[in-house]
Design an enzyme around this catalytic site. Structure first.
Site, mmCIF file in Angstrom:
data_model
loop_
_atom_site.group_PDB
_atom_site.id
_atom_site.type_symbol
_atom_site.label_atom_id
_atom_site.label_comp_id
_atom_site.label_asym_id
_atom_site.label_seq_id
_atom_site.Cartn_x
_atom_site.Cartn_y
_atom_site.Cartn_z
ATOM 1 N N ASP A 34 42.064 41.477 44.123
ATOM 2 C CA ASP A 34 41.420 42.586 43.742
ATOM 3 C C ASP A 34 42.461 43.867 44.071
ATOM 4 O OD1 ASP A 34 39.262 44.426 43.057
ATOM 5 O OD2 ASP A 34 38.508 44.546 45.055
ATOM 6 N N HIS A 51 47.171 44.559 35.847
ATOM 7 C CA HIS A 51 47.033 43.131 35.584
ATOM 8 C C HIS A 51 48.365 42.288 35.477
ATOM 9 C CE1 HIS A 51 42.746 43.839 35.429
ATOM 10 N NE2 HIS A 51 42.884 44.719 34.471
ATOM 11 N N LEU A 145 51.025 20.847 46.103
ATOM 12 C CA LEU A 145 49.970 22.101 46.044
ATOM 13 C C LEU A 145 48.993 22.059 45.074
ATOM 14 C CD1 LEU A 145 48.839 24.768 47.397
ATOM 15 C CD2 LEU A 145 50.280 25.801 45.568
#
Length: 255
Positions: A34, A51, A145
């Site tokens: 966020d 972004h 991962l």
């Protein structure tokens, strides 16, 4: 002047050394990314620049999680509610996964990272969906991962879809209400195959869940930071893990 002092203090705090025990690393870390737009606004730049820089933070967080020994990293990339944003911004956000994977996928493969995606991918633009499908396919055999993108995802919609599917099974006579268990619901959610998050991180100083993994975070530990997502780096993740290690997880018991 006050904002500059606050930013300096934030950087100063972030640089403090953090000690982490290798014996208590959270298996699954989930992050609500966020603050991209606010990060850009504070610098007098368009939201899309935020972004773009947020995409760089995705790489930093992935590498940091991998280095720390985190097994699963889920990133809230685009919610079912984000479609209400201006069309130009949504279109830009839908291009970001394409750009990110075009640049980073080969390195993710080298690092043995497996890419997954959860959410309603059928509703995504074809170029976004194609990029995600290619990443999932090319990393399917990787054993390191697991980088899980929550894309066009909403926790309530996920639970709604699960309940609807279970209802259809009951209606068809292939399932009885008595057979419904937490494990069965887990297996019907889009996060099927992943353990529940041990640690949930949210950036930008907001302290809400924003419809993210509502079923799965029942006993997750929460950690919030004022840092905007484009600022997030390994030190922030280490701080979150260090705080996680200071806590005692009781799961409703007294241990």
């Amino acid at each position: 002047m006050i904002k500059r002092i606050q930013e300096w203090l934030s950087r100063k705090d972030r640089q403090e050394p953090v000690e982490i025990s290798p014996d208590n690393i959270p298996r699954h870390v989930a992050i609500i990314m966020d603050g991209n737009g606010r990060w850009a606004k504070r610098r007098g730049m368009p939201r899309v620049v935020g972004h773009q820089n947020g995409m760089k933070a995705v790489k930093r967080a992935t590498i940091a999680a991998n280095d720390l020994g985190v097994e699963f990293l889920t990133l809230y990339a685009f919610s079912t509610e984000n479609w209400t944003r201006p069309k130009d911004e949504v279109d830009f956000l839908m291009r970001l996964p394409v750009e990110f994977l075009a640049i980073e996928l080969d390195e993710l493969i080298e690092k043995n990272v497996q890419v997954r995606v959860m959410g309603n991918t059928e509703a995504l633009p074809s170029h976004t969906r194609k990029a995600m499908e290619e990443a999932v396919a090319r990393t399917l055999s990787n054993t390191g991962l697991i980088l899980n993108f929550a894309l066009n995802y909403g926790g309530r919609k996920e639970i709604e879809d699960c309940m609807r599917a279970l209802g259809k099974d009951i209606q068809a006579g292939t399932l009885s209400p008595e057979e419904i268990t937490s494990e069965l619901i887990d297996n019907r959610l889009s996060s099927s195959g992943l353990p529940d998050p041990d640690l949930l991180i949210r950036t930008s100083g907001e302290m809400r869940l924003s419809n993210f993994m509502l079923w799965q975070i029942a006993y997750s530990e929460f950690w919030f930071t004022d840092a905007y997502w484009p600022e997030f780096d390994k030190t922030h993740l280490m701080q979150a893990v260090a705080e996680y290690q200071r806590r005692t997880r009781r799961y409703g018991g007294l241990k």
